[in-house]
Design a protein around this motif. Structure first.
Motif, mmCIF file in Angstrom:
data_model
loop_
_atom_site.group_PDB
_atom_site.id
_atom_site.type_symbol
_atom_site.label_atom_id
_atom_site.label_comp_id
_atom_site.label_asym_id
_atom_site.label_seq_id
_atom_site.Cartn_x
_atom_site.Cartn_y
_atom_site.Cartn_z
ATOM 1 N N ARG A 266 10.555 14.953 13.615
ATOM 2 C CA ARG A 266 9.610 16.047 13.647
ATOM 3 C C ARG A 266 9.815 17.372 13.886
ATOM 4 N NH1 ARG A 266 5.884 11.774 17.766
ATOM 5 N NH2 ARG A 266 4.716 10.808 15.921
ATOM 6 N N THR A 267 10.911 17.518 14.744
ATOM 7 C CA THR A 267 11.409 19.100 14.942
ATOM 8 C C THR A 267 11.902 19.454 13.427
ATOM 9 O OG1 THR A 267 11.683 18.262 17.199
ATOM 10 C CG2 THR A 267 12.713 20.465 16.259
ATOM 11 N N ALA A 268 12.703 18.717 12.878
ATOM 12 C CA ALA A 268 13.271 19.107 11.601
ATOM 13 C C ALA A 268 12.198 19.607 10.723
ATOM 14 C CB ALA A 268 14.110 18.235 11.050
ATOM 15 N N PHE A 269 11.078 18.826 10.501
ATOM 16 C CA PHE A 269 9.828 19.484 9.657
ATOM 17 C C PHE A 269 9.366 20.501 9.994
ATOM 18 C CE2 PHE A 269 9.437 14.830 8.491
ATOM 19 C CZ PHE A 269 9.480 15.020 6.960
ATOM 20 N N LYS A 270 9.286 20.945 11.343
ATOM 21 C CA LYS A 270 8.604 22.355 11.837
ATOM 22 C C LYS A 270 9.590 23.437 11.675
ATOM 23 C CE LYS A 270 7.809 20.824 15.984
ATOM 24 N NZ LYS A 270 7.596 21.052 17.530
ATOM 25 N N ALA A 271 10.864 22.912 11.648
ATOM 26 C CA ALA A 271 11.891 24.075 11.797
ATOM 27 C C ALA A 271 12.035 24.997 10.567
ATOM 28 C CB ALA A 271 13.411 23.459 12.234
ATOM 29 N N LYS A 272 11.646 24.641 9.586
ATOM 30 C CA LYS A 272 11.580 25.632 8.383
ATOM 31 C C LYS A 272 10.841 26.941 8.554
ATOM 32 C CE LYS A 272 11.789 25.589 3.368
ATOM 33 N NZ LYS A 272 11.363 24.999 2.088
ATOM 34 N N GLY A 273 11.690 28.073 8.897
ATOM 35 C CA GLY A 273 11.132 29.267 9.110
ATOM 36 C C GLY A 273 10.482 29.596 10.377
ATOM 37 N N ASN A 274 10.956 28.522 11.513
ATOM 38 C CA ASN A 274 10.192 28.660 12.605
ATOM 39 C C ASN A 274 11.558 28.897 13.789
ATOM 40 O OD1 ASN A 274 9.086 27.841 15.070
ATOM 41 N ND2 ASN A 274 7.658 26.467 14.329
ATOM 42 N N LYS A 275 11.632 29.784 14.368
ATOM 43 C CA LYS A 275 12.779 30.112 15.280
ATOM 44 C C LYS A 275 12.691 29.238 16.585
ATOM 45 C CE LYS A 275 13.949 34.816 14.041
ATOM 46 N NZ LYS A 275 14.177 36.155 14.594
ATOM 47 N N SER A 276 11.518 29.039 17.121
ATOM 48 C CA SER A 276 11.277 28.052 18.524
ATOM 49 C C SER A 276 11.731 26.898 17.858
ATOM 50 C CB SER A 276 9.832 28.383 18.799
ATOM 51 O OG SER A 276 9.065 27.818 17.595
ATOM 52 N N ALA A 277 11.477 26.233 16.774
ATOM 53 C CA ALA A 277 11.876 24.853 16.409
ATOM 54 C C ALA A 277 13.099 24.561 16.128
ATOM 55 C CB ALA A 277 11.102 24.436 15.100
ATOM 56 N N ILE A 278 13.825 25.773 15.669
ATOM 57 C CA ILE A 278 15.198 25.790 15.751
ATOM 58 C C ILE A 278 16.004 25.339 17.053
ATOM 59 C CG2 ILE A 278 17.411 27.053 15.211
ATOM 60 C CD1 ILE A 278 16.236 26.049 12.567
ATOM 61 N N ASN A 279 15.374 26.277 18.054
ATOM 62 C CA ASN A 279 15.913 26.112 19.391
ATOM 63 C C ASN A 279 15.667 24.622 19.882
ATOM 64 O OD1 ASN A 279 16.831 28.761 19.703
ATOM 65 N ND2 ASN A 279 14.842 29.438 20.207
ATOM 66 N N GLU A 280 14.462 24.077 19.535
ATOM 67 C CA GLU A 280 14.259 22.756 19.747
ATOM 68 C C GLU A 280 15.388 21.919 19.254
ATOM 69 O OE1 GLU A 280 10.386 21.151 19.400
ATOM 70 O OE2 GLU A 280 9.441 23.207 19.540
ATOM 71 N N LEU A 281 15.611 22.079 17.956
ATOM 72 C CA LEU A 281 16.779 21.244 17.471
ATOM 73 C C LEU A 281 18.149 21.441 18.234
ATOM 74 C CD1 LEU A 281 16.350 21.783 13.612
ATOM 75 C CD2 LEU A 281 16.076 19.697 14.963
ATOM 76 N N ILE A 282 18.443 22.658 18.524
ATOM 77 C CA ILE A 282 19.659 22.834 19.394
ATOM 78 C C ILE A 282 19.650 22.158 20.796
ATOM 79 C CG2 ILE A 282 20.982 24.500 20.529
ATOM 80 C CD1 ILE A 282 20.115 26.536 18.480
ATOM 81 N N THR A 283 18.455 22.129 21.360
ATOM 82 C CA THR A 283 18.214 21.501 22.636
ATOM 83 C C THR A 283 18.529 19.976 22.462
ATOM 84 O OG1 THR A 283 16.603 23.188 23.435
ATOM 85 C CG2 THR A 283 16.588 21.001 24.639
ATOM 86 N N TRP A 284 17.901 19.329 21.452
ATOM 87 C CA TRP A 284 17.936 17.989 20.937
ATOM 88 C C TRP A 284 19.401 17.707 20.944
ATOM 89 C CZ3 TRP A 284 20.165 15.440 16.848
ATOM 90 C CH2 TRP A 284 19.899 14.299 16.778
ATOM 91 N N SER A 285 20.064 18.485 20.139
ATOM 92 C CA SER A 285 21.559 18.396 19.810
ATOM 93 C C SER A 285 22.370 18.142 21.076
ATOM 94 C CB SER A 285 22.099 19.415 18.789
ATOM 95 O OG SER A 285 21.564 19.338 17.721
ATOM 96 N N GLU A 286 22.098 19.072 22.107
ATOM 97 C CA GLU A 286 22.815 19.014 23.375
ATOM 98 C C GLU A 286 22.355 17.902 24.051
ATOM 99 O OE1 GLU A 286 21.209 22.302 24.892
ATOM 100 O OE2 GLU A 286 22.800 24.161 24.329
#
Length: 385
Positions: A266-286
Motif C-alpha cells: 500500500r505504501t509502495a503504491f503511494k510512493a511514486k512522486g510522494n516524499k512522505s510515502a518514501i519516508n513511510e517505506l524507510i520507517t517500514w524497512s527499519e
C-alpha cells in the motif's frame, strides 16, 4: 517411527523398504523436499528399518528392543547433525550434541517442522544457524568408531544446505568413501545450496508436495475437523503439512507477515512522486530490519508466495490459488492485476537478491529500503499483454 504414520508418499516408502530388503542400500542418499513434505520422518523411519532389521515394509517384526530405542530417538547407532547457533545455554562452539534433548523433543512434537520452528524452539530465531567445522569434526570422530550393536551406523544430516564451506570440505572424503556399514542420509529443501562435489556422491531422492486429499484426511481423522474445514486448510497448505498445522493452530506467524506485506505494498503504491510515502517505506524497512535475520528471510519468502498467488489469480488460474488474505479492506482480486508478465520475474529476482544479502549479513535496513524503492517502480509497470 512407523511408515504408516508418515503421510502419503507410498512410492517412496516402497522404494526405500524394498532396497533395504534386498541389501541394496546406497552409502550416501540425499532427500530433497519442500518444507512439510515429510523428508525428516521418512529418513528416521528408513534408518529404523535398516538398524532394527524390520520386515514387510513396516517398522515391526524386527528387533523389538531396537524399535523401542527409536521411539525415544535414542538408538546409539543413529547420529544426528543439524543447524545450531549459540544461545543462553551454549555460549561458544555449538554442536548438535549440545542440543540433543531439544532436538528429540522437537522431532517428537512436530516431525514436519521447518528450520524456523527449530530456531524458535532454541530461542535463536534472531540468529542464523549453521553446521560448522566443529560439527564436521564430531561427525568424523563418531563415524570412526565401530557401531554399538555390530550393524550399520547412520548419520542423518538435517538441512544439509546449512553446512558451511569448511564443514562441507571436511566431510567430502568421508561421504565419498565412508567406513564399512556407514550410511549418510542428507536432508535438504534447497539442493543447489549443497556443494556439487557432495551432491554428485549422493543418490538423490525427490519428495513431492503432499496431496491435498492426504492432508485433508489426516485433519479429519486426527484433528476432529469437518470435511469442509479440513479441505480449506489442506488447500491453503499447498502440500505442506507443517503449514497446515500452523493454520490449524493459528501460530505460524502468517497473520503478522500478511500485515507487514499489505502495509508495504500500500505504501509502495503511494510512493511514486510522494516524499512522505518514501519516508513511510524507510520507517517500514527499519521496523522489519529490527527483527531477526531468519524472520526477515521467512517474510521475504512469504512475499514471494503472495506475488505468485496474485499473478496466478490475474491469469485466471483460480484452481492454483490457495491464499486467502484476512486483512480488512484488502482484496486479492483487486491487487492481482498489478502483478503480471512484465514485472513478476523482476520482483522475484529482487526478493531473492534481498534474501541472499540478508543471509550473508548485509545491512538489513539498507537492503529492505532498496528493495522497497525498487518495488515502487515495479508495481507501476504496465503489462506487456
Amino acid at each position: 517411527m512407523l511408515f504408516s504414520k508418515i503421510l502419503g508418499l507410498p512410492h517412496i516408502k516402497s522404494y526405500l523398504t524394498t532396497s533395504a530388503d534386498r541389501g541394496r542400500i546406497p552409502h550416501a542418499q540425499l532427500f530433497v523436499g519442500a518444507s512439510g513434505s515429510g523428508t525428516l520422518p521418512m529418513a528416521i523411519a528408513y534408518a529404523q528399518y535398516i538398524l532394527c532389521t524390520n520386515q514387510n515394509s513396516e517398522n515391526t517384526g524386527g528387533n523389538q528392543a531396537c524399535n523401542v530405542k527409536f521411539d525415544h530417538l535414542a538408538h546409539p547407532d543413529l547420529h544426528f547433525a543439524y543447524p545450531v547457533a549459540t544461545n543462553d545455554k551454549v555460549k561458544k562452539h555449538p554442536t548438535s550434541d549440545a542440543f540433543a534433548e531439544e532436538w528429540r523433543s522437537f522431532v517428537q512434537q512436530n516431525p514436519y517442522g521447518n528450520i524456523f520452528d527449530w530456531y524458535l524452539s532454541l530461542g535463536i530465531e534472531n540468529k542464523q544457524g549453521q553446521i560448522g567445522v566443529d560439527e564436521a569434526q564430531d561427525i568424523v570422530k563418531k563415524l570412526s568408531l565401530k557401531s554399538y550393536e555390530g550393524g550399520y551406523k547412520i548419520m542423518l544430516i538435517w538441512m544439509a544446505d546449512k553446512m558451511n564451506t569448511s564443514a562441507s570440505n571436511k566431510l567430502l572424503k568421508l561421504i565419498e568413501e565412508p567406513p564399512e556399514k556407514t550410511i549418510f542420509l542428507l536432508i535438504t529443501e534447497e539442493e543447489e545450496q549443497i556443494i556439487q562435489t557432495i551432491r554428485s556422491r549422493c543418490q538423490v531422492l525427490h519428495f513431492p508436495p503432499l496431496g491435498e486429499e492426504v492432508i485433508q484426511k489426516e485433519l479429519i481423522d486426527h484433528h476432529n475437523l469437518s470435511e469442509t474445514e479440513a479441505l480449506k486448510i489442506a488447500h491453503q497448505a499447498n502440500g505442506n503439512f507443517n503449514r497446515a498445522m500452523h493454520l490449524l493452530h493459528h501460530d505460524g506467524g502468517e497473520e503478522q507477515f500478511e500485515e507487514w506485506f499489505i502495509q508495504w505494498v500500500r505504501t509502495a503504491f503511494k510512493a511514486k512522486g510522494n516524499k512522505s510515502a518514501i519516508n513511510e517505506l524507510i520507517t517500514w524497512s527499519e521496523s522489519i530490519a529490527s527483527t531477526g535475520r531468519e524472520t526477515q528471510k521467512q517474510f521475504l519468502g512469504y512475499c514471494m508466495d503472495f506475488f505468485r498467488q496474485a499473478m496466478l489469480l490475474n491469469y485466471k488460474a483460480d484452481m492454483l490459488v490457495f491464499l486467502e488474505p484476512k486483512t480488512s479492506g484488502f482484496q486479492l482480486e483487486k491487487f492481482a492485476p498489478f502483478i503480471h508478465d512484465n514485472n513478476i520475474i523482476e520482483i522475484t529476482e529482487e526478493l531473492q537478491d534481498a534474501m541472499y544479502h540478508i543471509e550473508r549479513n548485509g545491512n538489513s535496513k539498507i537492503i529492505l529500503t532498496d528493495l522497497s524503492i525498487k518495488l515502487t517502480r515495479l508495481l507501476h509497470k504496465k503489462s506487456g499483454i
